[in-house]
Design a protein around this motif. Structure first.
Motif, PDB file in Angstrom:
ATOM      1  N   SER A 137       0.791  -1.077   0.098  1.00 44.69           N
ATOM      2  CA  SER A 137       0.030  -0.003  -0.059  1.00 44.69           C
ATOM      3  C   SER A 137       1.052   1.354  -0.050  1.00 44.69           C
ATOM      4  N   VAL A 138       0.718   2.158  -0.926  1.00 50.23           N
ATOM      5  CA  VAL A 138       1.386   3.292  -1.067  1.00 50.23           C
ATOM      6  C   VAL A 138       0.748   4.330  -0.010  1.00 50.23           C
ATOM      7  N   VAL A 181      -0.399  13.579  -2.732  1.00 49.93           N
ATOM      8  CA  VAL A 181      -1.099  12.754  -3.613  1.00 49.93           C
ATOM      9  C   VAL A 181      -0.119  12.119  -4.389  1.00 49.93           C
ATOM     10  N   PRO A 182       0.471  10.788  -3.962  1.00 53.30           N
ATOM     11  CA  PRO A 182       0.715   9.883  -5.060  1.00 53.30           C
ATOM     12  C   PRO A 182       0.120   9.282  -6.108  1.00 53.30           C
ATOM     13  N   ALA A 234      -1.643  -2.329 -18.425  1.00 49.42           N
ATOM     14  CA  ALA A 234      -2.320  -1.508 -18.961  1.00 49.42           C
ATOM     15  C   ALA A 234      -1.759  -0.136 -18.716  1.00 49.42           C
ATOM     16  N   LEU A 235      -1.194  -0.108 -17.340  1.00 47.39           N
ATOM     17  CA  LEU A 235      -0.782   1.472 -17.127  1.00 47.39           C
ATOM     18  C   LEU A 235       0.980   1.363 -17.084  1.00 47.39           C
ATOM     19  N   ALA A 236       1.471   0.487 -17.732  1.00 46.69           N
ATOM     20  CA  ALA A 236       2.995   0.096 -17.422  1.00 46.69           C
ATOM     21  C   ALA A 236       3.725   1.149 -18.306  1.00 46.69           C
ATOM     22  N   GLN A 237       3.233   1.850 -19.345  1.00 52.17           N
ATOM     23  CA  GLN A 237       4.071   3.159 -19.880  1.00 52.17           C
ATOM     24  C   GLN A 237       4.226   4.214 -18.651  1.00 52.17           C
ATOM     25  N   PHE A 238       3.680   4.193 -17.775  1.00 52.39           N
ATOM     26  CA  PHE A 238       3.376   5.277 -16.637  1.00 52.39           C
ATOM     27  C   PHE A 238       4.403   4.922 -15.524  1.00 52.39           C
ATOM     28  N   ALA A 239       5.161   3.886 -15.620  1.00 48.17           N
ATOM     29  CA  ALA A 239       5.762   3.429 -14.495  1.00 48.17           C
ATOM     30  C   ALA A 239       6.945   4.403 -14.105  1.00 48.17           C
ATOM     31  N   GLU A 240       7.559   4.993 -14.892  1.00 45.37           N
ATOM     32  CA  GLU A 240       8.618   5.916 -14.441  1.00 45.37           C
ATOM     33  C   GLU A 240       7.764   7.270 -13.726  1.00 45.37           C
ATOM     34  N   SER A 271       6.169  10.133  -8.781  1.00 45.92           N
ATOM     35  CA  SER A 271       5.173  10.578  -8.011  1.00 45.92           C
ATOM     36  C   SER A 271       5.290  10.112  -6.642  1.00 45.92           C
ATOM     37  N   LYS A 272       5.521   8.940  -6.268  1.00 48.31           N
ATOM     38  CA  LYS A 272       5.815   8.390  -5.059  1.00 48.31           C
ATOM     39  C   LYS A 272       7.097   9.122  -4.265  1.00 48.31           C
TER      40      LYS A 272
END
Length: 215
Positions: free
Chosen positions: A16-17, A172-173, A183-189, A194-195
């Motif tokens: 959990s972030v 807000v992370p 489906a969200l892998a392209q936003f991993a970086e 953000s974290k």
């Protein structure tokens, strides 16, 4: 000694972030307030019951006229409200579930909000600094396609500030599912950045609040 009220509401005990960032806030606050007290509530592990008829009616009934059921229900509300009133700072970790907060956090809020005491013209905990760690699996910020679906910060701002008179900041992370959802892998970086920023912001907020409390 100063007191921190630490609330987590993620259903996940691991991964959990919101829990990770709220824990970073707590560690920084404790470092700024050695010897301080932390009251911790894990609303997933030990849920607060949803507000029922006895709890609602007890809030408006004189103590001497309450039924046994009303008295029992009010004792819980009294405990939760007192924890908020006695806190010098509050940190709340909440993920976004279906565009809003977990029902466990809503249950806590319903128990704590009592008109004429914690809410109303002179809220009993008014001015207490609250940091909300509001994580979300996707992106809901200004300009994003789902901006209008964000009912976490919009709701909590109205309740915590407008009703309880608390001083609220949000950390807000975003895109917390990018590492687990293909489906969200392209936003991993972006998610990692953000974290990292959320952890930095939480620590900075805790240090600022901790110094103010200590003073």
């Amino acid at each position: 000694m100063p007191t921190l009220l630490h609330i987590d509401s993620s259903a996940l005990s691991e991964g959990s972030v919101s829990r990770e960032v709220s824990a970073a806030y707590r560690a920084a606050w404790e470092a700024a307030n050695p010897g301080g007290t932390v009251v911790y509530r894990d609303l997933a592990a030990e849920p607060v019951p949803h507000l029922a008829a006895d709890g609602i009616t007890a809030g408006f009934a004189p103590a001497e006229h309450r039924t046994p059921g009303q008295q029992q229900a009010f004792e819980l509300r009294e405990q939760l409200i007192t924890e908020l009133e006695q806190a010098d700072a509050v940190v709340i970790g909440t993920p976004m579930y279906n565009f809003t907060i977990p029902s466990s956090l809503k249950a806590w809020l319903d128990q704590v909000i009592l008109m004429g005491r914690s809410a109303g013209e002179q809220p009993s905990a008014a001015g207490t600094p609250v940091t909300v760690i509001a994580s979300r699996g996707g992106a809901y910020g200004p300009g994003t396609p789902r901006e209008g679906f964000e009912f976490v910060t919009t709701y909590l701002e109205k309740v915590l500030t407008g009703m309880l008179g608390l001083e609220v900041d949000f950390v807000v992370p975003e895109l917390t599912l990018a590492r687990v959802n293909p489906a969200l892998a392209q936003f991993a970086e972006h998610a990692d950045a953000s974290k990292a920023q959320a952890l930095k912001d939480a620590v900075a907020r805790a240090e600022a609040v901790g110094v103010r409390v200590a003073a």
